[in-house]
Write an enzyme that holds these catalytic residues in place. Structure first.
Site, short mmCIF file in Angstrom:
data_model
loop_
_atom_site.label_atom_id
_atom_site.label_comp_id
_atom_site.label_asym_id
_atom_site.label_seq_id
_atom_site.Cartn_x
_atom_site.Cartn_y
_atom_site.Cartn_z
N ASP A 1 72.38 21.89 17.56
CA ASP A 1 72.81 23.24 17.92
C ASP A 1 72.68 23.42 19.42
O ASP A 1 71.94 22.70 20.11
CB ASP A 1 72.00 24.29 17.17
CG ASP A 1 70.52 24.30 17.54
OD1 ASP A 1 69.93 23.20 17.60
OD2 ASP A 1 69.95 25.39 17.76
N ASP B 1 71.48 18.95 26.44
CA ASP B 1 70.61 19.60 25.46
C ASP B 1 71.44 19.98 24.23
O ASP B 1 72.02 21.04 24.19
CB ASP B 1 69.98 20.84 26.10
CG ASP B 1 68.99 21.54 25.20
OD1 ASP B 1 68.54 20.93 24.21
OD2 ASP B 1 68.66 22.71 25.49
N GLU C 1 67.22 24.49 16.58
CA GLU C 1 66.11 24.35 17.53
C GLU C 1 66.10 25.48 18.53
O GLU C 1 65.02 25.97 18.93
CB GLU C 1 66.22 23.00 18.26
CG GLU C 1 64.99 22.64 19.10
CD GLU C 1 65.02 23.21 20.51
OE1 GLU C 1 63.96 23.20 21.18
OE2 GLU C 1 66.10 23.67 20.95
N ASP D 1 60.95 12.73 20.49
CA ASP D 1 61.82 13.92 20.51
C ASP D 1 62.24 14.20 21.95
O ASP D 1 61.81 13.53 22.88
CB ASP D 1 61.09 15.11 19.90
CG ASP D 1 62.04 16.18 19.36
OD1 ASP D 1 63.21 16.22 19.78
OD2 ASP D 1 61.60 17.00 18.53
#
Length: 485
Positions: free
Chosen positions: A113, A142, A177, A204
């Protein structure tokens, strides 16, 4: 002294064992051309998988399902070999089953997302455009870059007939997220708990590696690996007065004035730096105190920060409001707590006419050790990828928050990083305009994850066990660390 000697000796043995643990003969070639990889990534950015945090904008989940279909079409081998599980309708979990069930799995986490865009502020198409060897689009850093890079790397490994790892690998792709991961990674973590899965390590997203001269005068690339995160506290302050509201007869103290005094106290009394924080955050050991104080990025790493983010009062110029509200955000450093921050702020304000309403909070994360096998393999992979440069690999603190908050009880070993070298403008663009990655950096990111996966373990159809170059330089053991105690 004797303990320290044996501890250093243990680290040397650990590095030697790691260097001998994976296959040097493995030579996995990417199965797509540079152009194919670039345009495939550009296409992934075209799906508007936007997480809106305001109720006025409805999330278009059809775009999320279209992205699922896109992955199925682009990565047929993965979807044939790995087990895919859809978690809570939109998050994805891929299981690459290992041959040794006694080994704890490795989790490669990311999210697909993205935050909203203001299209008028973009020079290039925010939903994917290639221009001047750069790939522009929301999510190019991102965080679709990690989703796509891990998928491309594993598709290539599978195509080169390395079909089964020794250790199970999970790909965990969250869908919310940017909203806190409550419906995505939190549910994936619940799935692991229900199936009694404990992980060896989780990798991550984190901060991009800092380019040479990101800090003026420091010429090495700084590869910061986040071994812990700041916590946060968000709250609303409201002042109320009972007074006549016409501007012709103003009160001695207004709601706006009372609130403004409180905000001035908060802003003019910042939190003090945590003593010896550089022992937890070794990135700070690279700089002297004056450099840290003068650099906002480094200075924020030393303390709990305060940001006055929103204010609201009044409706017309000639009406004095009886209430005024402001929103304040703190990023809480390891060593402080939510209760400490809250108490300190209330003591500073010291005014019963002001109320505090907590709207969000998270304690600082636990600290993961940089002396585990997983960290050392990650460290060696960074040296492999960026070996042509002067690179400092250091355990550090992530000042933002990630979905790893939902996995604190799944493993003690959580490492956050972004294997892309970034400058200041790259940081600004991540949630801003003209977010981009160069085609070369994207290809390098694919190679990085390919190396990381191969370095982390041999494959059951791979005969040798020596993939990492034994001559790779390892950063010297750092004695000024909490981890050496």
């Amino acid at each position: 002294m004797i303990f320290k000697f044996f501890f250093i000796f243990f680290l040397i043995i650990l590095v030697i064992k790691i260097s001998e643990s994976v296959d040097s003969t493995v030579n996995v070639h990417l199965i797509k051309s540079r152009t194919e990889l670039a345009y495939s990534f550009k296409e992934s950015l075209s799906f508007k998988t936007i997480s809106f945090d305001d109720e006025s904008n409805k999330i278009d989940y059809d775009e999320f399902l279209k992205f699922h279909n896109f992955l199925q079409n682009k990565f047929p081998i993965i979807h044939r070999v790995l087990k895919r599980t859809v978690i809570n309708k939109y998050s994805l979990l891929f299981e690459w089953t290992g041959s040794d069930k006694t080994l704890k799995p490795l989790l490669l986490n990311s999210h697909y997302d993205v935050v909203p865009v203001t299209e008028s502020e973009w020079t290039f198409n925010p939903w994917g455009e290639i221009r001047n060897d750069n790939i522009y689009g929301r999510g190019s850093i991102d965080n679709k870059v990690i989703v796509m890079a891990t998928m491309e790397s594993i598709e290539a490994i599978l195509a080169n007939n390395y079909t089964q790892p020794i250790r199970t690998i999970y790909l965990c792709f969250g869908h919310d997220e940017e909203l806190g991961g409550l419906n995505g990674h939190r549910m994936i973590a619940r799935h692991f708990r229900e199936n009694l899965v404990r992980a060896e390590a989780i990798f991550d997203e984190g901060c991009p590696f800092l380019a040479s001269n990101f800090v003026p005068g420091f010429h090495d690339i700084i590869a910061g690996v986040g071994v812990f995160e700041k916590g946060y506290l968000f709250y609303k302050l409201t002042s109320k007065v009972n007074s006549f509201t016409h501007s012709a007869i103003p009160p001695k103290e207004s709601a706006i004035g009372i609130l403004s005094k409180a905000l001035a106290k908060i802003e003019s009394n910042p939190f003090a730096p945590i003593e010896n924080i550089e022992k937890k955050n070794q990135l700070l050991q690279l700089f002297n105190g004056e450099t840290i104080k003068s650099n906002p990025f480094l200075d924020a790493m030393t303390k709990t920060t305060t940001a006055l983010s929103m204010i609201h009062a009044g409706t017309k110029p000639n009406i004095i409001p009886t209430t005024a509200s402001a929103w304040v955000s703190h990023r809480i450093i390891n060593g402080n707590s939510i209760e400490y921050v809250k108490s300190r702020i209330l003591d500073l304000i010291n005014d019963t006419r002001i109320t505090m309403e907590i709207e969000g909070f998270l304690e600082p994360s636990p600290i993961s050790s940089p002396f585990t096998t997983a960290y050392q393999i990650l460290k060696q992979t960074i040296y492999q990828q960026f070996g042509g440069y002067n690179v400092k690999v250091v355990p550090t603190q992530l000042m933002a928050n990630t979905d790893t908050r939902h996995y604190w009880d799944i493993t003690d070993n959580i490492y956050r990083f972004m294997p892309i070298v970034g400058n200041f403008m790259d940081f600004v663009s991540i949630h801003g305009s003209n977010e981009k990655i160069s085609i070369d950096d994207y290809i390098k990111t694919i190679h990085f994850y390919k190396k990381l996966i191969l370095n982390f373990q041999p494959f059951s159809n791979s005969s040798n066990s020596n993939y990492i170059n034994k001559n790779l330089k390892i950063n010297d053991y750092c004695p000024n660390s909490i981890y050496s105690k």
